[in-house]
Design a protein around this motif. Structure first.
Motif: not given
Length: 153
Positions: A60-67, A91-96, A116-125
């Motif tokens: 899963v390419l996770v993209r969270l709008d935290v703006s 269960s999952w592993t992540t990359r970032g 929260i320092t960015t508008d989007m948090l992104e990671d790969t699960f």
């Protein structure tokens, strides 16, 4: 320092207000992408008397709008809704940016804590899904989501 003075200081420290965390709010994860959303589940153990668990993997390419919470401290949780057809474990592993973890259906687990320092948090699960093969009678759609608790909301 006397014991009484130390006790008074300890009680004062415990009574000091902590940063208020708000009620959990759902995070917009509509930009996330499930690669190959149809997960092929396989028997974990084919030997007689072995496990009846089915296992499968999905990325899963996770993209969270935290703006809406930018500039604030927050905790973000990964949530798996209860499943009517039996227990499910993920269960999952992540990359970032997010934490690796695990949860069962009906639970949530922490995947981020801090500013929260960015508008989007992104990671790969890379997720490993495990289900009770005795309870699964038909294909199921799992409902994952993310919740945030931010200071000062």
């Amino acid at each position: 320092m006397s014991r009484l003075a130390a006790l008074v200081l300890l009680l004062a420290a415990l009574a000091a207000p902590l940063p208020a965390m708000a009620q959990a709010q759902r995070v917009d994860d509509s930009a996330s992408q499930v690669l190959s959303p149809l997960v092929r589940m396989k028997w974990e153990d084919l030997a007689p008397g072995g496990s009846n668990d089915l296992v499968g993997q999905v990325t899963v390419l996770v993209r969270l709008d935290v703006s809406p919470w930018r500039g604030r401290n927050a905790r973000i949780y990964h949530v798996l809704a209860p499943q009517p057809q039996g227990r499910v474990h993920a269960s999952w592993t992540t990359r970032g940016a997010l934490l690796a973890g695990a949860l069962r259906d009906g639970e949530r687990t922490l995947v981020f804590s801090g500013p929260i320092t960015t508008d989007m948090l992104e990671d790969t699960f890379v997720m490993l899904l495990r289900a009770d093969g005795d309870q699964m009678v038909r294909p199921e759609q799992l409902e994952f989501s993310f919740e945030i608790e931010a200071e000062g909301t």
